[in-house]
Write a protein that holds these residues in place. Structure first.
Motif, PDB file in Angstrom:
ATOM      1  N   GLN A   1    -117.306  67.462 -28.498  1.00 47.46           N
ATOM      2  CA  GLN A   1    -118.228  66.628 -27.723  1.00 47.46           C
ATOM      3  C   GLN A   1    -118.077  66.911 -26.229  1.00 47.46           C
ATOM      4  O   GLN A   1    -119.015  66.778 -25.468  1.00 47.46           O
ATOM      5  N   ARG A   2    -116.876  67.356 -25.838  1.00 50.63           N
ATOM      6  CA  ARG A   2    -116.655  67.599 -24.403  1.00 50.63           C
ATOM      7  C   ARG A   2    -117.335  68.870 -23.898  1.00 50.63           C
ATOM      8  O   ARG A   2    -117.290  69.167 -22.710  1.00 50.63           O
ATOM      9  N   TYR A   3    -117.941  69.633 -24.818  1.00 51.18           N
ATOM     10  CA  TYR A   3    -118.667  70.843 -24.401  1.00 51.18           C
ATOM     11  C   TYR A   3    -120.185  70.682 -24.500  1.00 51.18           C
ATOM     12  O   TYR A   3    -120.918  71.605 -24.217  1.00 51.18           O
ATOM     13  N   ARG A   4    -120.643  69.511 -24.926  1.00 45.31           N
ATOM     14  CA  ARG A   4    -122.085  69.320 -25.127  1.00 45.31           C
ATOM     15  C   ARG A   4    -122.834  69.225 -23.799  1.00 45.31           C
ATOM     16  O   ARG A   4    -122.340  68.640 -22.842  1.00 45.31           O
ATOM     17  N   LEU A   5    -124.055  69.770 -23.770  1.00 43.03           N
ATOM     18  CA  LEU A   5    -124.906  69.665 -22.575  1.00 43.03           C
ATOM     19  C   LEU A   5    -125.725  68.372 -22.590  1.00 43.03           C
ATOM     20  O   LEU A   5    -126.317  67.996 -21.584  1.00 43.03           O
ATOM     21  N   HIS A   6    -125.813  67.739 -23.744  1.00 39.77           N
ATOM     22  CA  HIS A   6    -126.485  66.439 -23.857  1.00 39.77           C
ATOM     23  C   HIS A   6    -125.657  65.569 -24.786  1.00 39.77           C
ATOM     24  O   HIS A   6    -125.041  66.077 -25.721  1.00 39.77           O
ATOM     25  N   THR A   7    -125.696  64.275 -24.565  1.00 39.53           N
ATOM     26  CA  THR A   7    -124.950  63.393 -25.460  1.00 39.53           C
ATOM     27  C   THR A   7    -125.691  63.297 -26.796  1.00 39.53           C
ATOM     28  O   THR A   7    -126.888  63.598 -26.891  1.00 39.53           O
ATOM     29  N   ARG A   8    -124.966  62.844 -27.793  1.00 45.30           N
ATOM     30  CA  ARG A   8    -125.573  62.685 -29.117  1.00 45.30           C
ATOM     31  C   ARG A   8    -126.681  61.641 -29.072  1.00 45.30           C
ATOM     32  O   ARG A   8    -127.729  61.780 -29.709  1.00 45.30           O
TER      33      ARG A   8
ATOM     34  N   HIS B   1    -147.637  75.644 -28.398  1.00 48.10           N
ATOM     35  CA  HIS B   1    -146.281  75.743 -27.864  1.00 48.10           C
ATOM     36  C   HIS B   1    -145.561  74.403 -27.756  1.00 48.10           C
ATOM     37  O   HIS B   1    -144.338  74.348 -27.784  1.00 48.10           O
ATOM     38  N   SER B   2    -146.315  73.317 -27.645  1.00 50.17           N
ATOM     39  CA  SER B   2    -145.664  72.002 -27.507  1.00 50.17           C
ATOM     40  C   SER B   2    -144.778  71.688 -28.709  1.00 50.17           C
ATOM     41  O   SER B   2    -143.846  70.895 -28.603  1.00 50.17           O
ATOM     42  N   GLN B   3    -145.059  72.335 -29.849  1.00 44.50           N
ATOM     43  CA  GLN B   3    -144.220  72.091 -31.040  1.00 44.50           C
ATOM     44  C   GLN B   3    -142.750  72.424 -30.755  1.00 44.50           C
ATOM     45  O   GLN B   3    -141.860  71.671 -31.118  1.00 44.50           O
ATOM     46  N   HIS B   4    -142.511  73.572 -30.089  1.00 51.22           N
ATOM     47  CA  HIS B   4    -141.127  73.964 -29.774  1.00 51.22           C
ATOM     48  C   HIS B   4    -140.487  72.969 -28.802  1.00 51.22           C
ATOM     49  O   HIS B   4    -139.284  72.730 -28.841  1.00 51.22           O
ATOM     50  N   HIS B   5    -141.303  72.389 -27.925  1.00 51.93           N
ATOM     51  CA  HIS B   5    -140.781  71.461 -26.912  1.00 51.93           C
ATOM     52  C   HIS B   5    -140.615  70.038 -27.430  1.00 51.93           C
ATOM     53  O   HIS B   5    -140.251  69.147 -26.660  1.00 51.93           O
ATOM     54  N   ARG B   6    -140.863  69.833 -28.729  1.00 54.51           N
ATOM     55  CA  ARG B   6    -140.502  68.530 -29.312  1.00 54.51           C
ATOM     56  C   ARG B   6    -138.987  68.371 -29.297  1.00 54.51           C
ATOM     57  O   ARG B   6    -138.479  67.266 -29.420  1.00 54.51           O
ATOM     58  N   LEU B   7    -138.286  69.500 -29.178  1.00 58.00           N
ATOM     59  CA  LEU B   7    -136.824  69.464 -29.045  1.00 58.00           C
ATOM     60  C   LEU B   7    -136.474  69.491 -27.558  1.00 58.00           C
ATOM     61  O   LEU B   7    -136.282  70.545 -26.971  1.00 58.00           O
ATOM     62  N   ILE B   8    -136.442  68.325 -26.960  1.00 61.57           N
ATOM     63  CA  ILE B   8    -136.092  68.239 -25.524  1.00 61.57           C
ATOM     64  C   ILE B   8    -134.599  68.548 -25.371  1.00 61.57           C
ATOM     65  O   ILE B   8    -134.154  69.098 -24.388  1.00 61.57           O
ATOM     66  N   VAL B   9    -133.846  68.135 -26.394  1.00 61.10           N
ATOM     67  CA  VAL B   9    -132.423  68.470 -26.457  1.00 61.10           C
ATOM     68  C   VAL B   9    -132.282  69.543 -27.541  1.00 61.10           C
ATOM     69  O   VAL B   9    -132.277  69.235 -28.728  1.00 61.10           O
ATOM     70  N   PRO B  10    -132.207  70.816 -27.127  1.00 64.73           N
ATOM     71  CA  PRO B  10    -132.200  71.893 -28.132  1.00 64.73           C
ATOM     72  C   PRO B  10    -130.891  71.903 -28.932  1.00 64.73           C
ATOM     73  O   PRO B  10    -129.847  71.475 -28.449  1.00 64.73           O
TER      74      PRO B  10
END
Length: 261
Positions: A42-49, A133-142
């Motif tokens: 968890q300490r390496y994540r770029l976004h929280t869960r 393309h918006s389909q791919h951006h449904r994942l704001i947190v990749p």
């Protein structure tokens, strides 16, 4: 005779070039998916869960289905491509490592160029963005498994055609292509993994990496950092490069924060 490879005598280079990248995708992305939710990481994540659950507009099962559909199309196109370009009457001799390295670099540049311009156009054309393309951006947190979560048409245009052009322009043999396509898959998955890891070779070697692409998935960064999957050359040349700071979060993990010009 061509240099020996582990699959020699079992399956053809064309079959490997078609299916090895797909298999590798699930092994590498699946590994990341298992790691992503382990407490020590968890300490390496770029976004929280919490952020992942809150911001993403699509659930994991739908992402898996979307990726499998894209890979089905990819496999069909790859088989057709290899069928058209292979000449069964001649035995292909692998060029020297120097030539293969050059072909690899050419393929990387071709793929980057194709993906930058198609990707950027998909953001600038409102119709294409809204419907495709918006389909791919449904994942704001990749996350890793979502690396190839695209509209089927985008998968065909951006990834599959980009791969085909890299193969054709570079003039590489199907055997070299096995390694190139596997490398491209690893890099694409890594760019979406959502973890900033201390010993990650991709994150050290490439400026275009997980954090760089994370900026593009953030709402304020969608018009920047279009370059994928290897270099950031086109972003730098054409003024769509957004620098960022990698900050440590109080609660653990990192945050890639865009630096506004």
């Amino acid at each position: 005779s061509p240099a020996m490879v582990p699959w020699e005598g079992y399956v053809s280079d064309e079959t490997m070039g078609t299916f090895a990248p797909i298999l590798l995708y699930w092994v590498y992305a699946g590994g990341y998916q298992l790691l992503l939710h382990r407490r020590p990481l968890q300490r390496y994540r770029l976004h929280t869960r919490a952020e992942e659950e809150d911001k993403n507009l699509v659930a994991l099962p739908a992402v898996v289905r979307g990726v499998l559909l894209q890979q089905l199309v990819q496999a069909i196109v790859a088989m057709i491509l290899f069928m058209i370009t292979s000449d069964s009457s001649t035995v292909l001799v692998q060029p020297s490592m120097v030539v293969q390295s050059f072909q690899f670099l050419v393929a990387m540049l071709v793929m980057d160029t194709w993906q930058y311009f198609v990707h950027r156009y998909m953001h600038q054309n409102k119709f294409l963005y809204q419907h495709i393309h918006s389909q791919h951006h449904r994942l704001i947190v990749p996350y890793a498994i979502g690396a190839l979560y695209n509209h089927p048409l985008e998968g065909l245009l951006l990834d599959t055609l980009g791969g085909a052009m890299s193969f054709l322009v570079s003039g590489m043999t199907p055997r070299t292509a096995v390694f190139f396509f596997c490398f491209a898959v690893l890099k694409t998955v890594d760019d979406h993994c959502g973890l900033w890891l201390p010993y990650n070779i991709f994150q050290h070697l490439f400026q275009n990496n997980t954090a760089y692409h994370d900026i593009h998935h953030q709402l304020q960064g969608t018009k920047y950092n279009y370059s994928q999957p290897f270099f950031s050359i086109w972003d730098r040349i054409l003024g769509t490069h957004m620098a960022y700071d990698l900050l440590s979060r109080k609660e653990g993990g990192f945050e890639a924060r865009p630096l506004r010009d």
